[in-house]
Design a protein around this motif. Structure first.
Motif, PDB file in Angstrom:
ATOM      1  N   LYS A  90       0.842  -1.197   0.000  1.00  0.00           N
ATOM      2  CA  LYS A  90       0.000   0.000   0.000  1.00  0.00           C
ATOM      3  C   LYS A  90       0.875   1.242   0.000  1.00  0.00           C
ATOM      4  CE  LYS A  90      -3.893  -2.153   2.265  1.00  0.00           C
ATOM      5  NZ  LYS A  90      -3.625  -3.305   3.106  1.00  0.00           N
ATOM      6  N   CYS A  91       0.472   2.219  -0.822  1.00  0.00           N
ATOM      7  CA  CYS A  91       1.146   3.514  -0.875  1.00  0.00           C
ATOM      8  C   CYS A  91       1.097   4.150   0.512  1.00  0.00           C
ATOM      9  CB  CYS A  91       0.442   4.406  -1.900  1.00  0.00           C
ATOM     10  SG  CYS A  91       1.029   6.117  -1.921  1.00  0.00           S
ATOM     11  N   LYS A  92       2.211   4.696   0.936  1.00  0.00           N
ATOM     12  CA  LYS A  92       2.314   5.318   2.264  1.00  0.00           C
ATOM     13  C   LYS A  92       1.337   6.494   2.421  1.00  0.00           C
ATOM     14  CE  LYS A  92       6.020   6.850   5.202  1.00  0.00           C
ATOM     15  NZ  LYS A  92       7.419   7.223   5.267  1.00  0.00           N
ATOM     16  N   ALA A  93       1.033   7.174   1.322  1.00  0.00           N
ATOM     17  CA  ALA A  93       0.154   8.344   1.390  1.00  0.00           C
ATOM     18  C   ALA A  93      -1.315   7.991   1.184  1.00  0.00           C
ATOM     19  CB  ALA A  93       0.587   9.382   0.365  1.00  0.00           C
ATOM     20  N   CYS A  94      -1.631   7.360   0.042  1.00  0.00           N
ATOM     21  CA  CYS A  94      -3.046   7.189  -0.343  1.00  0.00           C
ATOM     22  C   CYS A  94      -3.593   5.785  -0.129  1.00  0.00           C
ATOM     23  CB  CYS A  94      -3.245   7.597  -1.800  1.00  0.00           C
ATOM     24  SG  CYS A  94      -2.573   6.400  -2.979  1.00  0.00           S
ATOM     25  N   GLN A  95      -2.744   4.830   0.233  1.00  0.00           N
ATOM     26  CA  GLN A  95      -3.136   3.436   0.466  1.00  0.00           C
ATOM     27  C   GLN A  95      -3.493   2.675  -0.808  1.00  0.00           C
ATOM     28  OE1 GLN A  95      -2.415   2.667   3.585  1.00  0.00           O
ATOM     29  NE2 GLN A  95      -2.097   4.860   3.880  1.00  0.00           N
ATOM     30  N   ASN A  96      -3.232   3.262  -1.988  1.00  0.00           N
ATOM     31  CA  ASN A  96      -3.437   2.537  -3.238  1.00  0.00           C
ATOM     32  C   ASN A  96      -2.312   1.505  -3.375  1.00  0.00           C
ATOM     33  OD1 ASN A  96      -4.570   1.815  -5.678  1.00  0.00           O
ATOM     34  ND2 ASN A  96      -3.772   3.566  -6.803  1.00  0.00           N
ATOM     35  N   LEU A  97      -2.483   0.562  -4.282  1.00  0.00           N
ATOM     36  CA  LEU A  97      -1.456  -0.454  -4.479  1.00  0.00           C
ATOM     37  C   LEU A  97      -0.284   0.118  -5.269  1.00  0.00           C
ATOM     38  CD1 LEU A  97      -3.717  -3.517  -5.325  1.00  0.00           C
ATOM     39  CD2 LEU A  97      -2.822  -2.802  -3.096  1.00  0.00           C
ATOM     40  N   THR A  98       0.919  -0.288  -4.868  1.00  0.00           N
ATOM     41  CA  THR A  98       2.138   0.186  -5.519  1.00  0.00           C
ATOM     42  C   THR A  98       3.266  -0.798  -5.261  1.00  0.00           C
ATOM     43  OG1 THR A  98       3.646   2.057  -5.730  1.00  0.00           O
ATOM     44  CG2 THR A  98       2.828   1.583  -3.524  1.00  0.00           C
ATOM     45  N   ASP A  99       4.347  -0.652  -6.001  1.00  0.00           N
ATOM     46  CA  ASP A  99       5.521  -1.483  -5.742  1.00  0.00           C
ATOM     47  C   ASP A  99       6.665  -0.646  -5.157  1.00  0.00           C
ATOM     48  OD1 ASP A  99       6.110  -0.062  -7.996  1.00  0.00           O
ATOM     49  OD2 ASP A  99       6.912  -1.743  -9.126  1.00  0.00           O
ATOM     50  N   SER A 100       6.362   0.600  -4.798  1.00  0.00           N
ATOM     51  CA  SER A 100       7.353   1.456  -4.152  1.00  0.00           C
ATOM     52  C   SER A 100       6.705   2.136  -2.948  1.00  0.00           C
ATOM     53  CB  SER A 100       7.903   2.485  -5.142  1.00  0.00           C
ATOM     54  OG  SER A 100       6.853   3.221  -5.707  1.00  0.00           O
ATOM     55  N   GLU A 101       7.441   3.004  -2.282  1.00  0.00           N
ATOM     56  CA  GLU A 101       6.904   3.647  -1.073  1.00  0.00           C
ATOM     57  C   GLU A 101       5.669   4.490  -1.382  1.00  0.00           C
ATOM     58  OE1 GLU A 101       8.456   6.598   2.455  1.00  0.00           O
ATOM     59  OE2 GLU A 101       9.912   5.288   1.467  1.00  0.00           O
ATOM     60  N   LEU A 102       5.729   5.273  -2.466  1.00  0.00           N
ATOM     61  CA  LEU A 102       4.606   6.094  -2.911  1.00  0.00           C
ATOM     62  C   LEU A 102       4.190   5.642  -4.305  1.00  0.00           C
ATOM     63  CD1 LEU A 102       5.795   9.635  -1.782  1.00  0.00           C
ATOM     64  CD2 LEU A 102       4.044   8.234  -0.689  1.00  0.00           C
ATOM     65  N   GLU A 112     -13.433   3.139  -2.215  1.00  0.00           N
ATOM     66  CA  GLU A 112     -13.452   1.944  -1.376  1.00  0.00           C
ATOM     67  C   GLU A 112     -12.278   1.022  -1.659  1.00  0.00           C
ATOM     68  OE1 GLU A 112     -16.165  -2.109  -1.103  1.00  0.00           O
ATOM     69  OE2 GLU A 112     -16.961  -0.375  -2.145  1.00  0.00           O
ATOM     70  N   ASP A 113     -11.913   0.894  -2.921  1.00  0.00           N
ATOM     71  CA  ASP A 113     -11.051  -0.198  -3.351  1.00  0.00           C
ATOM     72  C   ASP A 113     -10.073   0.283  -4.433  1.00  0.00           C
ATOM     73  OD1 ASP A 113     -10.836  -2.689  -5.379  1.00  0.00           O
ATOM     74  OD2 ASP A 113     -11.306  -3.450  -3.386  1.00  0.00           O
ATOM     75  N   PRO A 114      -8.878  -0.305  -4.540  1.00  0.00           N
ATOM     76  CA  PRO A 114      -7.943   0.098  -5.603  1.00  0.00           C
ATOM     77  C   PRO A 114      -8.536  -0.041  -7.007  1.00  0.00           C
ATOM     78  CG  PRO A 114      -6.803  -1.224  -3.969  1.00  0.00           C
ATOM     79  CD  PRO A 114      -8.260  -1.270  -3.615  1.00  0.00           C
ATOM     80  N   ARG A 115      -9.463  -0.964  -7.214  1.00  0.00           N
ATOM     81  CA  ARG A 115     -10.089  -1.116  -8.537  1.00  0.00           C
ATOM     82  C   ARG A 115     -10.853   0.142  -8.926  1.00  0.00           C
ATOM     83  NH1 ARG A 115     -12.781  -6.791  -7.085  1.00  0.00           N
ATOM     84  NH2 ARG A 115     -13.079  -5.533  -5.252  1.00  0.00           N
ATOM     85  N   ASP A 116     -11.347   0.881  -7.930  1.00  0.00           N
ATOM     86  CA  ASP A 116     -12.083   2.116  -8.212  1.00  0.00           C
ATOM     87  C   ASP A 116     -11.140   3.197  -8.746  1.00  0.00           C
ATOM     88  OD1 ASP A 116     -14.352   0.811  -7.257  1.00  0.00           O
ATOM     89  OD2 ASP A 116     -14.066   1.557  -5.220  1.00  0.00           O
ATOM     90  N   VAL A 117      -9.893   3.206  -8.268  1.00  0.00           N
ATOM     91  CA  VAL A 117      -8.894   4.148  -8.793  1.00  0.00           C
ATOM     92  C   VAL A 117      -8.685   3.876 -10.277  1.00  0.00           C
ATOM     93  CG1 VAL A 117      -6.483   4.908  -8.682  1.00  0.00           C
ATOM     94  CG2 VAL A 117      -7.748   4.450  -6.557  1.00  0.00           C
TER      95      VAL A 117
END
Length: 199
Positions: A57-69, A87-92
């Protein structure tokens, strides 16, 4: 006694655990995986393992990522005065497909649902409030699904955020009640975003 090969049966059972996959589809997927050349089967397995190991999870927005942000949070061209709460990363992913929203996101990873034992403390609400303390954000768009749980979560958060002097808006109902954002087409999402109203 029916025909059964234990490793094949185990593979079918694993596919069957995936959402929306019934017994017959699970069997088709298992037989397809068995038909792959060894190298492709190993690539498939490695992709699953790598995704599970590397994505966080992104440190800022909680979206999925492979890095800190995540790439959205690090993009200097994004409008930091608006945060869209989903609600969910799929919504992004669904909003990004419209190419019309240029603000930031915050992913809750669920909705308030007392029936399922999910309260505000199980969601990433505290993290959003911490992000908002810098005073940069002026508007929070509540983009939860138009379900009972989505509405309850939006109203709960509006009561928390309005005293902070923020404009709290809700998506317009271009999305059918009971529907999910990930299945909405780009035009419907765009109209819903454009017609949002203040809570």
């Amino acid at each position: 006694m029916g025909y059964s090969v234990a490793p094949l049966q185990k593979l079918v059972e694993q596919f069957e655990r995936l959402p929306g996959i019934g017994r017959k589809t699970a069997q088709r997927l298992a037989f397809h995986v068995l038909s792959l050349p060894g190298e492709r089967a190993e690539e498939f397995a490695k992709a699953i393992l790598d995704a599970h190991r590397l994505i966080k999870k992104c440190k800022a927005c909680q979206n999925l990522t492979d890095s800190e942000l995540c790439p959205i949070c690090t993009d200097g061209k994004r409008d930091r005065s608006v945060i869209c709460v989903v609600e969910d990363p799929r919504d992004v992913v669904a909003f990004e497909r419209t190419h019309e929203y240029h603000g930031l996101y915050h992913v809750l990873h669920g909705l308030i649902s007392p029936m399922d034992g999910v309260g505000p403390d199980q969601l990433y609400i505290k993290e959003l409030i911490a992000r908002l303390s810098d005073g940069v954000c002026q508007e929070v768009i509540m983009a939860t699904n138009p379900t009972v749980e989505g509405e309850a979560t939006a109203m709960y958060m509006a009561r928390l955020l309005k005293p902070m002097g923020l404009k709290v808006t809700r998506l317009a109902y271009g999305i059918p009640v009971g529907g999910n954002l990930e299945y909405a087409d780009e035009v419907t999402l765009y109209r819903a975003l454009e017609g949002r109203s203040e809570l």
